[in-house]
Structure formats: structure tokens, C-alpha cells
Design a protein around this motif. Structure first.
Motif, PDB file in Angstrom:
ATOM      1  N   VAL A 103      63.138  50.878  75.734  1.00 36.51           N
ATOM      2  CA  VAL A 103      62.497  49.955  74.790  1.00 36.51           C
ATOM      3  C   VAL A 103      62.367  48.571  75.417  1.00 36.51           C
ATOM      4  O   VAL A 103      63.330  48.018  75.967  1.00 36.51           O
ATOM      5  N   SER A 104      61.157  48.025  75.339  1.00 39.41           N
ATOM      6  CA  SER A 104      60.899  46.682  75.855  1.00 39.41           C
ATOM      7  C   SER A 104      60.672  45.714  74.704  1.00 39.41           C
ATOM      8  O   SER A 104      60.465  46.123  73.557  1.00 39.41           O
ATOM      9  N   GLN A 105      60.684  44.424  75.008  1.00 40.78           N
ATOM     10  CA  GLN A 105      60.441  43.408  73.982  1.00 40.78           C
ATOM     11  C   GLN A 105      59.028  43.518  73.435  1.00 40.78           C
ATOM     12  O   GLN A 105      58.777  43.254  72.247  1.00 40.78           O
ATOM     13  N   ASP A 106      58.085  43.926  74.283  1.00 41.52           N
ATOM     14  CA  ASP A 106      56.697  44.098  73.832  1.00 41.52           C
ATOM     15  C   ASP A 106      56.603  45.181  72.761  1.00 41.52           C
ATOM     16  O   ASP A 106      55.816  45.059  71.814  1.00 41.52           O
ATOM     17  N   MET A 107      57.379  46.243  72.902  1.00 43.75           N
ATOM     18  CA  MET A 107      57.379  47.314  71.894  1.00 43.75           C
ATOM     19  C   MET A 107      57.913  46.796  70.560  1.00 43.75           C
ATOM     20  O   MET A 107      57.373  47.113  69.500  1.00 43.75           O
ATOM     21  N   VAL A 108      58.969  45.993  70.634  1.00 50.20           N
ATOM     22  CA  VAL A 108      59.543  45.411  69.418  1.00 50.20           C
ATOM     23  C   VAL A 108      58.542  44.462  68.766  1.00 50.20           C
ATOM     24  O   VAL A 108      58.339  44.482  67.547  1.00 50.20           O
ATOM     25  N   ASN A 109      57.884  43.632  69.598  1.00 51.93           N
ATOM     26  CA  ASN A 109      56.874  42.703  69.075  1.00 51.93           C
ATOM     27  C   ASN A 109      55.720  43.444  68.422  1.00 51.93           C
ATOM     28  O   ASN A 109      55.153  42.985  67.424  1.00 51.93           O
ATOM     29  N   VAL A 135      67.042  53.476  66.692  1.00 50.14           N
ATOM     30  CA  VAL A 135      66.698  53.997  68.015  1.00 50.14           C
ATOM     31  C   VAL A 135      67.158  55.444  68.054  1.00 50.14           C
ATOM     32  O   VAL A 135      68.362  55.716  68.110  1.00 50.14           O
ATOM     33  N   ASP A 136      66.188  56.371  67.985  1.00 53.34           N
ATOM     34  CA  ASP A 136      66.481  57.780  67.748  1.00 53.34           C
ATOM     35  C   ASP A 136      67.280  57.880  66.448  1.00 53.34           C
ATOM     36  O   ASP A 136      66.740  57.647  65.392  1.00 53.34           O
ATOM     37  N   ARG A 150      62.070  57.639  70.000  1.00 50.99           N
ATOM     38  CA  ARG A 150      61.530  57.233  68.701  1.00 50.99           C
ATOM     39  C   ARG A 150      62.134  55.887  68.308  1.00 50.99           C
ATOM     40  O   ARG A 150      63.349  55.726  68.303  1.00 50.99           O
ATOM     41  N   LEU A 151      61.261  54.932  67.995  1.00 49.11           N
ATOM     42  CA  LEU A 151      61.711  53.590  67.618  1.00 49.11           C
ATOM     43  C   LEU A 151      61.231  53.286  66.204  1.00 49.11           C
ATOM     44  O   LEU A 151      60.053  53.421  65.892  1.00 49.11           O
ATOM     45  N   GLU A 152      62.171  52.893  65.351  1.00 47.18           N
ATOM     46  CA  GLU A 152      61.849  52.612  63.953  1.00 47.18           C
ATOM     47  C   GLU A 152      62.301  51.198  63.606  1.00 47.18           C
ATOM     48  O   GLU A 152      63.444  50.824  63.855  1.00 47.18           O
ATOM     49  N   GLY A 153      61.387  50.413  63.039  1.00 41.80           N
ATOM     50  CA  GLY A 153      61.716  49.049  62.626  1.00 41.80           C
ATOM     51  C   GLY A 153      61.817  48.959  61.115  1.00 41.80           C
ATOM     52  O   GLY A 153      60.911  49.412  60.404  1.00 41.80           O
ATOM     53  N   ASN A 154      62.927  48.419  60.615  1.00 43.18           N
ATOM     54  CA  ASN A 154      63.109  48.233  59.175  1.00 43.18           C
ATOM     55  C   ASN A 154      62.981  46.747  58.852  1.00 43.18           C
ATOM     56  O   ASN A 154      63.732  45.918  59.387  1.00 43.18           O
ATOM     57  N   PHE A 155      62.046  46.416  57.985  1.00 42.70           N
ATOM     58  CA  PHE A 155      61.746  45.019  57.678  1.00 42.70           C
ATOM     59  C   PHE A 155      61.840  44.756  56.175  1.00 42.70           C
ATOM     60  O   PHE A 155      61.668  45.669  55.352  1.00 42.70           O
ATOM     61  N   LEU A 156      62.095  43.489  55.841  1.00 44.21           N
ATOM     62  CA  LEU A 156      62.078  43.038  54.457  1.00 44.21           C
ATOM     63  C   LEU A 156      60.982  41.984  54.354  1.00 44.21           C
ATOM     64  O   LEU A 156      61.140  40.856  54.827  1.00 44.21           O
ATOM     65  N   ASN A 157      59.852  42.373  53.769  1.00 45.11           N
ATOM     66  CA  ASN A 157      58.720  41.462  53.629  1.00 45.11           C
ATOM     67  C   ASN A 157      58.860  40.643  52.351  1.00 45.11           C
ATOM     68  O   ASN A 157      59.084  41.197  51.272  1.00 45.11           O
TER      69      ASN A 157
END
Length: 484
Positions: A103-109, A135-136, A150-157
Motif C-alpha cells: 500500500v502506497s500513500q497514493d492509494m490511500v489518497n 488491510v485484508d 484488499r484495502l478498505e477505507g472507513n470514513f465518517l462524512n
């Protein structure tokens, strides 16, 4: 002598609009230079601008009065965003990767950008708080450098109605007051009244305002939930006014006799509370009215706490705002929530020096605007005001200062902004223009590349056709030669 280096913050509340100017000292403390307040009950309801013209006039008056006290023009101000309809919504973004991808910072961005570009009907995304990444099958706060598929981002909008957002921006534009930065008021408040230990171990911050009550839930130093309840101290006042009195009298009775919790054995059934020279009300009836509405507010606050965090609040409940001054408010919350650890935050954690009674009162009513002042880091001072000039004459005494659109010529990406910072509408428009231009340029490049490839293919087809023709001629010639 005119002040030359100061920060100005403005909070638009349901009962009053507050403007404050302060200077940050080398030791980290803040010296308050001026405080101005104006009644806003006729044009701001539940923290929302409803009458644009009156709000514009109020903002202009606030800035003029501060300018008069400081003997300096104000070039820009910090503004808090809050009020009804602010709410948080969870969102999950998933990206499947080739096996053993690091995982790179670009993927997170990229995940953050996808989340920020989510569309909600009639709602504007003010901020997005990252919860964690999966991450997995493992949860991580920082996934960069970890190998996964597999990368999953959990956000609170954090959302707000677009109409309210645009009205707020329009008011400052019309008043010709440039916005240095817009902050989510609940987050600015939390940063100034909560300790690191409280946010890390889990806590609920309850801001008891005039028309609204804001609930912020923190756990492991991350904002987990944010909601604004359209109930506040004014609802208690209106309930008391149902005893056939005007609201100013009801407000005085609430402040004088109001108590959040009274044991039934302590109620004196013979006690009468005077309304005026001729009328009075039974103490029990008054107590039932006050506690009945307050119970409703507390129930709504506790309902907003997500069930997965209700038993993890080791930091307890922190109460602030004007409503937190009611006698035994902590007992009322403890009785309903069964949370023993309850703290009343009557002032911010930072060192603030001032001779102004609104600041020295330490009653929690100035905490939000002080939180905005603490957030400020850009000098808000403009030109020095010429002497013997009437600031309220309506005439321009100095050349116009910068506009909001001028302050951020290069719109920032969400990753470049601090948590709680809200893009102004001018900045969003510029960012959208840049995205549109970038999309148009990309489309143009793609069209040019497609045209180039098409031209190359045409040349290749023509060349192939010529080669085939030459080959055919050679074959025909070869077949004819033996016959001759």
C-alpha cells in the motif's frame, strides 16, 4: 495605538452573534483585545441563517465595532460552522489490489478522494474524518507500507444542507468580510475543552446551546459520531412561558429557580414561586416543567451515542455551553445515562487573559468562539484606521480589503487541510474550475492521442494496401513470365 497583529473569530449562534479579537503571545497564551455581541434571535434559528439581509447587517456591525476597538481595519476573519442539520454518515470505500501489493500513500489518497466525491442529495460534505483502514482482515490507522490484496477505507462524512452552507458564505461575501478559514465549530470546541486522555479513552462532548444541543462522540482519539439536536435552553424557557408569562420573564425564572434534578422528597409542595407582583406558580409544577423538557434533551443526547461505544466511555461525559450552568445538570445526566464520570467544561484548556466580563465569567458560553480564536494562525489586521473618522458613517474609509476568493488562490486538497477545516464556497468553486479544466485538458489530450493513433492506423493501412498491391503485381508478373 492601533493593534497590528491579531486574530478575529466570529460565531453565529442562535441567541447571539459573537465577534472576538485576540493576540497570540510567545508563551502560547492569548490576550483577548475586544469582544462584541449582537442579538441574533430574529434572523438565526437553531444555528442557521434564515434572514440573509439582517445577518449581513449584523456581521458588518460586528466587524465595524471590532475595528473601532482595535483602531485597525479587519482584513479577514475565522468563522465557525454549526447548527441544525449537521450530521455524520459512515461510508466505506473498497479497493481490490493484485496479490502482495504494498500500500502506497497514493492509494490511500485515492480512497480519500473517492470518499470526498460522494454525492448526497441536498447535502454538502463539510469534512471527512478517517476512522481506520482495513488491510485484508486487519484494521490499521496507517496502512502505508503494508502488503495486502484488499484495502478498505472507513470514513465518517460530516454533512450539512447545501442551502445553509451557501447562505452562510453569501452573508460574508455580501458584507464584504473575507473568510480566512471556516471551521466546524463542534470540532474546534472539542479541541479546546477535551483532554487527550478523554478523547483517547472514549467520551461524549455535549454542547448545550440556546436552540440546539450538539453531541460529539470520541474514541481512540477519533471522532466517531456527530449530531445536532434541535432542542436547547430556549425550549425550556418556552415551556415555562406556557404558565402565561412572556419569554423574558420565563428566562429570568429559569435562571433563578431552574434546577436540572430535584429529589422528590426535597420538593416543598407548599412553596410558591413568584411570577410577578400578583401571580405565582407552584414549585412542584415549575420543577415538572423544567425537568420534563430537560429529560427529553438528555434522552435525545444519549440516543445519539452509538451502541458500540456506549460502554466504552471511560472518559465520561463532558458538558459545556450555556445550558451546562443549570444547577445539578451533572446529576440529571448521571441519573439517566448511568455514567458516573461527568465533567462540566466551563472554560477552554488554553491560557486566555482578558478583562472582559464575558470571558472572565468562565460559564462555558464563550468556549466555542474561543476555540475558533485558538485555531486562527493568520494575521487578520488590515490597514490602520485613520483618526477622526466615523466607522459607522457607511462611507469607505480605506481601500477594500481582500475577498474570500483571493485568500486561497490555489485551492487545497482535503489532505492538505487540518481536521475540521471547511472549504469556503469560493475555494470549492475554484477547485471545481480547476478540476473541470484538468478534465477538459485530459479529454483534449485523449482526443489528440486518438486522432494521432487513427492517423497512424490510416497510414499503416495505406502502407499495407500499397505493399499488397505491389505484391499482387509481382505475383501477376511472375505468373505471366513462364507463359511467354
Amino acid at each position: 495605538m492601533a493593534a497590528k497583529d491579531f486574530i478575529v473569530a466570529i460565531e453565529l449562534g442562535s441567541s447571539k452573534v459573537t465577534g472576538i479579537a485576540g493576540k497570540k503571545n510567545l508563551d502560547g497564551s492569548i490576550s483577548v483585545l475586544a469582544v462584541v455581541k449582537e442579538d441574533s434571535s430574529s434572523f438565526i434559528r437553531k444555528g442557521i441563517v434564515y434572514n440573509i439581509n439582517q445577518t449581513v447587517q449584523c456581521i458588518a456591525n460586528i466587524v465595524k465595532k471590532l475595528s473601532s476597538s482595535l483602531k485597525s481595519e479587519i482584513a479577514q476573519v475565522y468563522v465557525g460552522v454549526g447548527g441544525q442539520s449537521i450530521r455524520s454518515v459512515k461510508n466505506v470505500i473498497v479497493k481490490d489490489l493484485p496479490n502482495d501489493t504494498i500500500v502506497s500513500q497514493d492509494m490511500v489518497n485515492e480512497l480519500m478522494d473517492i470518499n470526498r466525491n460522494m454525492s448526497y442529495q441536498d447535502q454538502e460534505i463539510l469534512d471527512a474524518a478517517t476512522q481506520e483502514y482495513k488491510v485484508d482482515n486487519q484494521f490499521q490507522l496507517d496502512p502505508v507500507g503494508i502488503q495486502c490484496g484488499r484495502l478498505e477505507g472507513n470514513f465518517l462524512n460530516i454533512l450539512w444542507r447545501k442551502t445553509f452552507y451557501r447562505n452562510l458564505n453569501k452573508c460574508f461575501d455580501t458584507a464584504e468580510v473575507a473568510i480566512a478559514e471556516m471551521y466546524l465549530a463542534p470540532l474546534a470546541l472539542a479541541d479546546c475543552v477535551l483532554s487527550d486522555a478523554e478523547r483517547r479513552s472514549g467520551c461524549v462532548l455535549v454542547d448545550l446551546g440556546a436552540d440546539t444541543t450538539t453531541v460529539s462522540v470520541y474514541y481512540k482519539n477519533i471522532l466517531r459520531h456527530l449530531a445536532v439536536i434541535p432542542l436547547g435552553g430556549n425550549n425550556i424557557t418556552k415551556d415555562i412561558a406556557s404558565l402565561q408569562m412572556d419569554e423574558p420573564t420565563a428566562e429570568k425564572m429559569k435562571l433563578k429557580y431552574g434546577c436540572a434534578y430535584t429529589d422528590n422528597n426535597d420538593i416543598d409542595n407548599s412553596l410558591m414561586l413568584p411570577i410577578d407582583a400578583e401571580r405565582s406558580v407552584e414549585s412542584r409544577k415549575f420543577i415538572e416543567i423544567v425537568e420534563g423538557r430537560l429529560q427529553e434533551i438528555i434522552e435525545n443526547v444519549w440516543y445519539q451515542v452509538p451502541s458500540e461505544y456506549a460502554d466504552r466511555l471511560l472518559g465520561g461525559i463532558i458538558l459545556t455551553g450555556g445550558g451546562a450552568n443549570m444547577k445539578d445538570i451533572d446529576k440529571a445526566f448521571r441519573n439517566h445515562t448511568h455514567i458516573e464520570k461527568i465533567r462540566i467544561a466551563k472554560f477552554v484548556n488554553q491560557t486566555i487573559t482578558s478583562n472582559n466580563p464575558d470571558i472572565t465569567a468562565h460559564n462555558g458560553m464563550m468556549n466555542t468562539v474561543l476555540g475558533l480564536l485558538v485555531k486562527g494562525d493568520m494575521n487578520c489586521a488590515g490597514e490602520e484606521t485613520p483618526e477622526n473618522v466615523d466607522l459607522f458613517s457607511g462611507e469607505k474609509t480605506a481601500k477594500a480589503g481582500p475577498k474570500t476568493a483571493d485568500l486561497h488562490q490555489n485551492p487545497r486538497t482535503p489532505g492538505e487541510m487540518s481536521p475540521g477545516v471547511v472549504q469556503t464556497e469560493a475555494e470549492k468553486i475554484k477547485a471545481e474550475e480547476q478540476r473541470r479544466k484538468a478534465a477538459e485538458e485530459a479529454a483534449k489530450r485523449e482526443a489528440e492521442e486518438a486522432a494521432r493513433l487513427e492517423e497512424e492506423q490510416k497510414k499503416e493501412r495505406k502502407s499495407m494496401k500499397n505493399r499488397m498491391a505491389r505484391f499482387k503485381n509481382w505475383v501477376d508478373k511472375f505468373i505471366k513470365e513462364p507463359d511467354e
